[in-house]
Design an enzyme around this catalytic site. Structure first.
Site, PDB file in Angstrom:
ATOM      1  N   HIS A  56       0.820  -1.215   0.000  1.00 40.79           N
ATOM      2  CA  HIS A  56       0.000   0.000   0.000  1.00 40.79           C
ATOM      3  C   HIS A  56       0.856   1.268   0.000  1.00 40.79           C
ATOM      4  O   HIS A  56       0.382   2.341   0.365  1.00 40.79           O
ATOM      5  CB  HIS A  56      -0.899   0.021   1.233  1.00 40.79           C
ATOM      6  N   HIS A 218      -7.750  -4.390  -0.529  1.00 40.05           N
ATOM      7  CA  HIS A 218      -7.197  -5.729  -0.761  1.00 40.05           C
ATOM      8  C   HIS A 218      -8.043  -6.504  -1.765  1.00 40.05           C
ATOM      9  O   HIS A 218      -7.835  -7.697  -1.959  1.00 40.05           O
ATOM     10  CB  HIS A 218      -7.131  -6.524   0.550  1.00 40.05           C
TER      11      HIS A 218
END
Length: 331
Positions: A56, A218
Site C-alpha cells: 500500500h 485488498h
C-alpha cells in the site's frame, strides 16, 4: 501482470531494504520488518507505532518521521505483521512515556497487533491502540466500529505525530487520535483490478467499462458495480455518500483529499478534485486544505478514493504543524 521482483517470499524485507537505503539520513532499520525514524525513541515523547501489510506504499512504511510516526512494522503484501515484529516496533518507539499504536481495522492486523501489545505489556511497556475505520461502505453508521481503515491514515497519523511532538500526554493524545478518526470518512471507486505479486493473480474481476464503488484496498467486494461514469458524476456520488454519513454540513471546516490507488494518473485525480472542490463549496463547506496524490495504494489498482476530515480548532492546530517523512511532507 509482470512485476520487477525477486523471490516473492522476500518482498517485504527487500522493500524495506530499498526504503532504508533511499532514506538513510531519516530512518534506521530495527529488524527485518521494522524501521524507525533515525532519532527514535525520543525522550519525553509518547511513541507512535503504525503498520500493516506491505503493498500500500507509501502507507505505512513511508510515514515515519518528525510530525508523523516513530516506528513502522510490516508484513508481506496484504498480510498483517506477526506479533513478535509488532513488539520490536513498540520497543523501538518507547522512550518511557508509552506507545500508541495506529493501524487499520482488519481482522488479521487486530489479532497480531493485540498479541504484540500483550507481549509488550508483559515486559512493562504502556501501550494502547486506536483503530482507523474511515471507510463507509462495508458497514452502516450504527456498526461503524466494524468498518475498515483506508485513506484517512496519513491524516490521523500526522495529527497524532504532531501532537506527540508538541509534548501532549498519553491520555490526551489517545483521545485526540480517537477524535481525528471519528471526524474522517472515506469512500473509493475502482476502475481496474490489482494483482498479488506472489502469484500474479487478480484479487477480483472487474469487466471492461465497469467501475465498482466501495471496493476494498485488498480487493474486498464493494457495494455496487456500475457502468463507467464521468469524473464529475463520480466525484458527486462519492461526496454525497460521505457527507451523509458523518454528517458534514454547511459551515464545516474540512480537509478534502483525493487518493490514487496505484495506477491512476494525476490527470484523472486533478479532474476529480476540480469538481469535488466546487461541489463541496456549493454546499457551504470551507475547505481548509486540499490534498491530492497516492497516500494509500493497492498495487496497480486503478481508481480513486475521497476522504473528508472535519476539523475542530484542536485538530486544525495539529494538522497545520510540520511533517517530515519520506512519504508525506508538510511545511
Amino acid at each position: 501482470m509482470r512485476k520487477l521482483i525477486n523471490n516473492p517470499d522476500n518482498l517485504a524485507v527487500e522493500l524495506i531494504d530499498g526504503f532504508c537505503l533511499t532514506n538513510k539520513s531519516k530512518v534506521k532499520r530495527i529488524a527485518p520488518h521494522v524501521c524507525a525514524r533515525v532519532d527514535a525513541p525520543i525522550k519525553g515523547k509518547v511513541g507512535i507505532v503504525i503498520g500493516g501489510g506491505a503493498g500500500h506504499e507509501p502507507l505505512f512504511l513511508e510515514f515515519i518521521g518528525k510530525g508523523m510516526a516513530d516506528a513502522s512494522v510490516h508484513g508481506q503484501v496484504f498480510t498483517a505483521p506477526t506479533p513478535d515484529k509488532v513488539l520490536d516496533a513498540i520497543k523501538a518507539a518507547d522512550s518511557g512515556e508509552g506507545v500508541i499504536m495506529i493501524y487499520n481495522n482488519y481482522a488479521g492486523d487486530v489479532m497480531n497487533f493485540d498479541m504484540g501489545q500483550d507481549f509488550a505489556r508483559l515486559e512493562g511497556h504502556k501501550v494502547e491502540t486506536v483503530l482507523i475505520n474511515d471507510e463507509i461502505s462495508a458497514f452502516p453508521v450504527d456498526q461503524a466500529e466494524e468498518r475498515r481503515g483506508t485513506t484517512a491514515d496519513h491524516l490521523v497519523i500526522h495529527v497524532a505525530g504532531a501532537a506527540a511532538e508538541a509534548g501532549m500526554g498519553f491520555d490526551d493524545l489517545k483521545a485526540l487520535i480517537e477524535r481525528a478518526v471519528f471526524n474522517c470518512r472515506s469512500l473509493g471507486v475502482s476502475t481496474s483490478e490489482c494483482t498479488l505479486p506472489e502469484t500474479g493473480l487478480k484479487t477480483f474481476e472487474l469487466p471492461e467499462g465497469r467501475m465498482e464503488f466501495g471496493m476494498g484496498i485488498h480487493g474486498e467486494a464493494g457495494i455496487e458495480q456500475v457502468d463507467l461514469m464521468t469524473a464529475d458524476a463520480t466525484a458527486e456520488r462519492l461526496c454525497d455518500a460521505i457527507i451523509a454519513d458523518l454528517p458534514f454540513q454547511s459551515g464545516d471546516d474540512i480537509i478534502a483529499l483525493v487518493n490514487g490507488y496505484g495506477a491512476t494518473t494525476r490527470m484523472e485525480m486533478f479532474i476529480v478534485m476540480r469538481h469535488m472542490h466546487k461541489y463541496l463549496e456549493s454546499k457551504g463547506m470551507s475547505i481548509h486544505e486540499t490534498e491530492l496524490g497516492e497516500f494509500c495504494t493497492a498495487q496497480e489498482m486503478a481508481g480513486v478514493s475521497v476522504t473528508l476530515m472535519r476539523l475542530d480548532d484542536e485538530l486544525k492546530e495539529y494538522y497545520d504543524m510540520p511533517a517530515d517523512s519520506p512519504g508525506y511532507v508538510k511545511a
